[in-house]
Design a protein around this motif. Structure first.
Motif, PDB file in Angstrom:
ATOM      1  N   CYS A  11      12.318  42.205  45.649  1.00 19.47           N
ATOM      2  CA  CYS A  11      12.590  42.944  44.403  1.00 19.47           C
ATOM      3  C   CYS A  11      13.563  44.078  44.630  1.00 19.47           C
ATOM      4  N   LEU A  12      13.399  44.790  45.757  1.00 21.21           N
ATOM      5  CA  LEU A  12      14.301  45.905  46.053  1.00 21.21           C
ATOM      6  C   LEU A  12      15.730  45.427  46.256  1.00 21.21           C
ATOM      7  N   ILE A  13      15.848  44.212  46.759  1.00 17.28           N
ATOM      8  CA  ILE A  13      17.191  43.659  46.969  1.00 17.28           C
ATOM      9  C   ILE A  13      17.780  43.175  45.642  1.00 17.28           C
ATOM     10  N   MET A  14      16.931  42.543  44.785  1.00 23.54           N
ATOM     11  CA  MET A  14      17.409  41.935  43.536  1.00 23.54           C
ATOM     12  C   MET A  14      17.778  42.937  42.460  1.00 23.54           C
ATOM     13  N   VAL A  15      17.032  44.068  42.405  1.00 20.84           N
ATOM     14  CA  VAL A  15      17.309  45.032  41.339  1.00 20.84           C
ATOM     15  C   VAL A  15      18.727  45.561  41.394  1.00 20.84           C
ATOM     16  N   PRO A  16      19.204  46.069  42.550  1.00 16.96           N
ATOM     17  CA  PRO A  16      20.597  46.501  42.574  1.00 16.96           C
ATOM     18  C   PRO A  16      21.568  45.379  42.258  1.00 16.96           C
ATOM     19  N   ALA A  17      21.208  44.153  42.735  1.00 14.09           N
ATOM     20  CA  ALA A  17      22.107  43.032  42.482  1.00 14.09           C
ATOM     21  C   ALA A  17      22.228  42.770  40.977  1.00 14.09           C
ATOM     22  N   THR A  18      21.067  42.866  40.315  1.00 14.85           N
ATOM     23  CA  THR A  18      21.069  42.673  38.851  1.00 14.85           C
ATOM     24  C   THR A  18      21.879  43.747  38.145  1.00 14.85           C
ATOM     25  N   LEU A  19      21.702  44.995  38.608  1.00 14.84           N
ATOM     26  CA  LEU A  19      22.446  46.096  38.001  1.00 14.84           C
ATOM     27  C   LEU A  19      23.947  45.928  38.199  1.00 14.84           C
ATOM     28  N   PHE A  20      24.283  45.516  39.422  1.00 14.37           N
ATOM     29  CA  PHE A  20      25.714  45.340  39.695  1.00 14.37           C
ATOM     30  C   PHE A  20      26.302  44.191  38.888  1.00 14.37           C
ATOM     31  N   ALA A  21      25.428  43.177  38.487  1.00 19.23           N
ATOM     32  CA  ALA A  21      25.931  42.034  37.727  1.00 19.23           C
ATOM     33  C   ALA A  21      26.219  42.392  36.276  1.00 19.23           C
ATOM     34  N   GLN A  22      25.638  43.492  35.744  1.00 25.37           N
ATOM     35  CA  GLN A  22      25.881  43.884  34.366  1.00 25.37           C
ATOM     36  C   GLN A  22      27.304  44.397  34.173  1.00 25.37           C
ATOM     37  N   THR A  23      27.834  44.129  32.982  1.00 27.33           N
ATOM     38  CA  THR A  23      29.191  44.544  32.642  1.00 27.33           C
ATOM     39  C   THR A  23      29.139  45.444  31.418  1.00 27.33           C
ATOM     40  N   THR A  24      29.977  46.462  31.407  1.00 26.80           N
ATOM     41  CA  THR A  24      30.074  47.337  30.244  1.00 26.80           C
ATOM     42  C   THR A  24      31.030  46.722  29.224  1.00 26.80           C
ATOM     43  N   VAL A  25      30.507  46.494  28.036  1.00 27.50           N
ATOM     44  CA  VAL A  25      31.302  45.929  26.948  1.00 27.50           C
ATOM     45  C   VAL A  25      31.544  47.013  25.906  1.00 27.50           C
ATOM     46  N   THR A  26      32.775  47.122  25.475  1.00 24.13           N
ATOM     47  CA  THR A  26      33.122  48.067  24.405  1.00 24.13           C
ATOM     48  C   THR A  26      33.749  47.299  23.244  1.00 24.13           C
ATOM     49  N   GLY A  27      33.739  47.922  22.093  1.00 20.69           N
ATOM     50  CA  GLY A  27      34.352  47.276  20.947  1.00 20.69           C
ATOM     51  C   GLY A  27      34.201  48.116  19.692  1.00 20.69           C
ATOM     52  N   THR A  28      34.671  47.559  18.597  1.00 18.03           N
ATOM     53  CA  THR A  28      34.608  48.219  17.297  1.00 18.03           C
ATOM     54  C   THR A  28      34.007  47.260  16.279  1.00 18.03           C
ATOM     55  N   VAL A  29      33.102  47.787  15.463  1.00 20.99           N
ATOM     56  CA  VAL A  29      32.498  46.997  14.382  1.00 20.99           C
ATOM     57  C   VAL A  29      33.132  47.438  13.064  1.00 20.99           C
ATOM     58  N   THR A  30      33.659  46.481  12.314  1.00 19.95           N
ATOM     59  CA  THR A  30      34.355  46.793  11.060  1.00 19.95           C
ATOM     60  C   THR A  30      33.769  45.977   9.911  1.00 19.95           C
ATOM     61  N   ASP A  31      34.116  46.420   8.709  1.00 19.73           N
ATOM     62  CA  ASP A  31      33.766  45.700   7.486  1.00 19.73           C
ATOM     63  C   ASP A  31      34.785  44.578   7.300  1.00 19.73           C
ATOM     64  N   LYS A  32      34.310  43.355   7.199  1.00 13.41           N
ATOM     65  CA  LYS A  32      35.223  42.221   7.114  1.00 13.41           C
ATOM     66  C   LYS A  32      36.096  42.279   5.866  1.00 13.41           C
ATOM     67  N   ALA A  33      35.577  42.890   4.796  1.00 14.81           N
ATOM     68  CA  ALA A  33      36.308  42.912   3.525  1.00 14.81           C
ATOM     69  C   ALA A  33      37.550  43.780   3.593  1.00 14.81           C
ATOM     70  N   ASP A  34      37.458  44.940   4.284  1.00  7.41           N
ATOM     71  CA  ASP A  34      38.598  45.851   4.288  1.00  7.41           C
ATOM     72  C   ASP A  34      38.971  46.357   5.676  1.00  7.41           C
ATOM     73  N   ALA A  35      38.323  45.815   6.723  1.00 12.94           N
ATOM     74  CA  ALA A  35      38.625  46.164   8.113  1.00 12.94           C
ATOM     75  C   ALA A  35      38.362  47.625   8.436  1.00 12.94           C
ATOM     76  N   MET A  36      37.566  48.316   7.616  1.00 13.00           N
ATOM     77  CA  MET A  36      37.240  49.702   7.904  1.00 13.00           C
ATOM     78  C   MET A  36      36.060  49.756   8.879  1.00 13.00           C
ATOM     79  N   PRO A  37      36.058  50.764   9.803  1.00 11.52           N
ATOM     80  CA  PRO A  37      34.972  50.877  10.786  1.00 11.52           C
ATOM     81  C   PRO A  37      33.639  51.190  10.109  1.00 11.52           C
TER      82      PRO A  37
END
Length: 974
Positions: A11-37
């Motif tokens: 478990c001690l070995i897998m936890v860091p491995a799992t953390l390192f496997a995560q990726t930071t995703v960024t983005g913007t959510v908008t209204d489809k009708a008018d593209a406003m955030p």
């Protein structure tokens, strides 16, 4: 122990491995009708507690593993689930969830959900509105709701429209529905003076939705003003947690008349010279189409600038707008307005304060519509101008001749300007009591204030020797003040598995109208009129949702009106309705229905709208003003000598007719309906059936000689019944990310009948109505027991063996060998048996296409243009001049007018492509642009030979032709 240590090491070995496997995703959510955030959107990892929310710019950041599902959800929008496959940036566009947005609907003094509504209530939202350069707000919903028929009055700038919900319930009193804007009931008599349309002060771009209350169980809470239905208009107010938003919209339009009256061309007119009675010496050398001369292609523009922002506890929206609409005759309607909405939430959202204000200035420059009749009848061989450059006229030897229509439209000869300044302001307090959160107080204070100033100038008739010009100055004031409050208690009582919703309140409203005019012709008339009336009311409603299956609702209102005497002042109006949510029954769990609800209701409503007859129960006296209705009483005697050149006139007091027993109309209405839905409500609809009976009709009837102080008296007499069936079907045919298609179809079947009309129940008693051209005092419609109120009253035409009408030959109905009034018969009617609306909305990526058809069936129109002028005497038998004829003369060959022949009652079924719009949205980084092209009244399919098959009263005569508009729209969102 060793096994435990090995597992811990893994478990001690897998936890860091799992953390390192995560990726930071960024983005913007908008209204489809008018593209406003969109701020505050929930972004979570499915099946975990990891999540975040978007900031004010719609941005988010979250840690995610390959293969995990990201769930993006926001109130009022369709939730999206996306499986993560390694992207570093993930932008999401959320689409509005129509099912959620439509779930909450307004009702009188409160709201409910669509699934809990037991009355006939229909909501039409912004996304469903008709598009284009719309100035009259009611045109937004034409064809959109079953049982609601909207008929425009013609092509004049700013022209309004006749709104009929289930056909109307009255005869002489108004059939217009009660309109409530943000909680303020508007004066049913037409709003501000000097305007073409009571709703023109409201900017269509500021309207969020219309809610139509159709049956009496839904409208009874409005009591004495609800017999013709109620329309609740909600304006846009922005929303909480919304970033600063700027919107600019431009709609540029062109307008042309869609049709003209069929009259003789110059060549056909010259061919009449073979008639011995035709004076060929009057013929000119021109070939003038006078209707082409008066109707021009004109332009218009609508500008809207809107700013809005929402904080956690405060949001606002401010709109500045300017609309300029010309009409083909040369008239102009201009509206400049500012609309503001402010919402403040306090005390942990227990107190909500809402202020809305609609400020407008409407300027109307009315064209002289008399030019329409002149253009139809003016000699087509004459040039618009004579050899001196003056308008061609018939001359003073023909004082009954039509005036050159261009002369009538020249601002130097005719001016009719009206300016109306109007403020519709409403302040609402909604407070949840701290000691009982289920109890809330709602207080609504509103004012609708308008001032009008007008000027009218009319040059002397050039065909009348010694004719006088007219100068008139007018002004007016309309003030409508309202204050109502109610307490509402809503509680889910778990012990009895029932949601209880109880409302009780009080309302007071006063209407004040003041009008002044000063008219100078040969004599001068100055007059000031003041009218006022008030209404005080107490109301209550109780609704119960039992086990989320059985619905019961009851309402009561007690109205007191100053329009009636103390003995008849108060009226009681009640309604009750029930509903059964069948799909919530346990035995329906595996049904293919996603919604199935049966509902039924009864209610009684009233009618007290008598135009300006606010004192019909009182014996009042009208003083003569200036030189009107006065009596000569001798002569002046200066120096003791009678001077016959100085007559003395005494002003008089004229008694008016009255009925001290005048009281409300009363309408009972029964409604039964079935709401259904399939495929998760992607296909849904409603079937509504109703029966309505109105008694004590407010009718204006002839009185027996000597029985009253007038020969026409407004009193309570008669009864009208109506029944109908309404069917609505909505379908979401396709709902994919890049393609969407939804459709709406509604059809209404209706019939109306007068079941009693006279005070003594005489079945043969009738009243003639529906005035026509072609003689003084002629009427073509009849009010009679057993018939629709728009029934025509005619002689039955006789035809020869070839099917041609024989002039003056009619069916001798009573067999007395002569044609008299006794042979005239009720025949056909102007109201349709059925009418439809059919709307389709398509979306492909950023492209959208919308269109609406409207249709009407079983209605007839009396072609008065043809009956009046479709004969040779319309040309040659005029005093001192020759005029043009209607082209129907070429088919009939009639010598004289045949005004009462059923030949001119024509079937007027039609299907009209009312509105079609094509748009494309381009989302840039900081700006969203939408371009659209819209056309209205594109074509009409009909067999009617006249100008237009859609005439409100069923009589076509000098009707202002409807226009065909093409609109280019550009909308920018920052």
């Amino acid at each position: 122990m060793k096994t435990f240590l090995n597992a811990l090491l893994i478990c001690l070995i897998m936890v860091p491995a799992t953390l390192f496997a995560q990726t930071t995703v960024t983005g913007t959510v908008t209204d489809k009708a008018d593209a406003m955030p969109l701020p505050g959107v929930n972004v979570i990892i499915k099946g975990t507690s990891r999540g975040t929310a978007t900031d004010f710019d719609g941005k988010y950041s979250i840690e995610v593993n390959d293969g995990e599902t990201i769930v993006i959800s926001y109130l009022g929008y369709t939730t999206q689930e996306i499986v993560y496959n390694g992207q570093s940036t993930l932008d999401i566009a959320l689409a509005e969830d129509a099912a959620q947005l439509d779930e909450v609907v307004l009702i009188g003094y409160g709201s409910t959900t669509k699934q809990d509504a037991t009355g006939a209530v229909e909501k039409v939202g912004d996304e469903e509105f008709n598009r284009g350069a719309i100035v009259a707000p009611q045109q937004l919903i034409a064809g959109k709701a079953a049982g609601v028929r909207i008929t425009t009055g013609g092509g004049a700038a700013g022209e309004g429209g006749e709104i009929r919900i289930r056909g109307g319930a009255s005869l002489s009193a108004t059939n217009d529905p009660l309109i409530v804007i943000d909680g303020l009931p508007i004066d049913q008599r037409g709003g501000a003076q000097g305007t073409a349309n009571a709703l023109n002060a409201v900017n269509p771009a500021d309207i969020e939705d219309f809610v139509v209350l159709k049956d009496a169980s839904a409208t009874a809470i409005y009591g004495s003003r609800a017999s013709n239905g109620v329309i609740l208009i909600t304006t846009k107010k922005g929303r909480a947690n919304q970033p600063f938003k700027v919107e600019y919209g431009l709609q540029a339009s062109t307008r042309t008349v869609a049709n003209t009256v069929d009259v003789l061309s110059a060549a056909e007119y010259r061919a009449l010279a073979s008639d011995a009675r035709f004076d060929s010496s009057t013929l000119g050398n021109a070939s003038t189409d006078w209707q082409d001369e008066i109707y021009k292609t004109v332009n218009g523009a609508i500008h809207n600038l809107t700013v809005s922002k929402g904080y956690e506890n405060f949001n606002f929206r401010v709109n500045l707008n300017h609309a300029s609409q010309q009409d083909p005759l040369g008239g102009l309607n201009e509206r400049t307005g500012a609309n503001m909405a402010f919402v403040q939430r306090l005390l942990d959202n227990d107190l909500k304060l809402t202020l809305t204000s609609n400020l407008s200035q409407v300027e109307n420059d009315f064209a002289n519509t008399g030019a329409i009749g002149s253009a139809i009848s003016f000699d087509p061989t004459q040039s618009p101008f004579d050899e001196n450059g003056e308008y061609t006229q018939y001359g003073t030897s023909a004082n009954l001749a039509p005036v050159n229509p261009l002369f009538l439209l020249d601002p130097a000869n005719d001016v009719d300007r009206q300016t109306s300044k109007r403020a519709i302001t409403n302040f609402n307090i909604d407070y949840k009591f701290w000691f009982l959160k289920d109890l809330r107080l709602n207080l609504n204070a509103g004012i609708d204030y308008a001032e009008n100033d007008g000027y009218r100038f009319e040059a002397a008739n050039p065909n009348v020797l010694g004719g006088a010009e007219t100068n008139e100055v007018s002004s007016g004031l309309n003030r409508n003040t309202s204050l109502d409050f109610y307490l509402n208690y809503k509680k889910n009582i778990e012990s009895i598995n029932t949601v209880v919703d109880i409302t009780a309140g009080h309302a007071f409203q006063e209407f004040y109208i003041e009008g002044f005019f000063d008219r100078q012709t040969n004599t001068r008339i100055t007059q000031t009129d003041i009218n006022r009336n008030s209404l005080e009311s107490y109301f209550a409603r109780a609704s119960f949702d039992i086990a989320d299956r059985y619905l019961v609702s009851a309402s009561y209102r007690r109205d007191g009106s100053s329009r009636f005497s103390e003995d008849n002042r108060w009226g009681d109006f009640a309604g009750v309705s029930v509903g059964w949510k069948i799909t919530n029954e346990s035995w329906m769990e595996n049904s293919f229905f996603s919604n199935l609800k049966l509902r039924a209701g009864w209610g009684q409503t009233g009618q007290q709208e008598l135009n300006d007859l606010n004192y019909g129960y009182l014996g009042i006296y009208t003083p003569s003003r200036n030189d009107a209705a006065n009596v000569q009483f001798g002569y002046a005697q200066p120096n003791g000598q009678i001077d016959l050149t100085q007559p003395i006139f005494i002003n008089t007091l004229r008694p008016e007719g009255f009925d001290e027993n005048l009281t409300w109309e009363k309408t009972d209405q029964y409604n039964v309906a079935l709401d259904f839905g399939f495929f998760n409500n992607r296909l849904n609809g409603t079937v509504d059936a109703y029966y309505r009976e109105t008694e004590d009709l407010l009718s204006t009837i002839p009185t027996a000689a000597g029985s009253n102080l007038t020969d026409l008296l407004t009193t309570n007499v008669g009864q009208v019944t109506s029944r109908g069936l309404e069917f609505t079907l909505n379908g979401v045919i396709a709902q994919q990310e890049d393609f969407g298609w939804d459709a709406n179809f509604n059809i209404t079947f209706q019939e109306q009948e007068i079941t009693s009309l006279s005070l003594n129940n005489d079945p043969n008693y009738f009243i003639l109505t529906g005035g026509i051209s072609g003689g003084v005092g002629n009427n073509i419609q009849i009010l009679r027991e057993g018939y629709d109120p728009t029934t025509f009253f005619v002689w039955r035409q006789v035809y020869d063996d070839n099917g041609n009408p024989i002039e003056g030959a009619y069916v001798d109905v009573n067999g007395d060998n002569q044609i008299t009034e006794a042979d005239r018969q009720p025949y056909k009617k102007a109201t349709p048996d059925a009418f439809i609306g059919f709307t389709n909305n398509f979306r492909y990526k950023n492209l959208d296409l919308n269109f609406t058809f409207r249709g009407s069936f079983g209605n007839y129109v009396y072609n008065n243009s043809a009956s009046d002028r479709g004969n040779i005497n319309a040309v040659v038998n005029q005093p001192g001049y020759q005029a043009n004829a209607h082209a129907s003369f070429l088919d009939t060959g009639f010598e004289n007018q045949n005004l009462f022949s059923d030949l001119y009652i024509e079937r007027a079924d039609f299907v009209r492509l009312d509105n079609i719009s094509l748009g494309y949205t381009i989302p840039f980084e900081k700006i969203t642009l939408r371009a659209s092209l819209t056309a209205t009244n594109l074509f009409v399919i009909t067999e009617y030979d006249g100008l237009d098959p859609e005439i409100g009263n069923g009589i076509e005569n000098s009707f202002y032709p409807r226009t065909r508009d093409v609109v280019l729209g550009l909308n920018f969102t920052f």
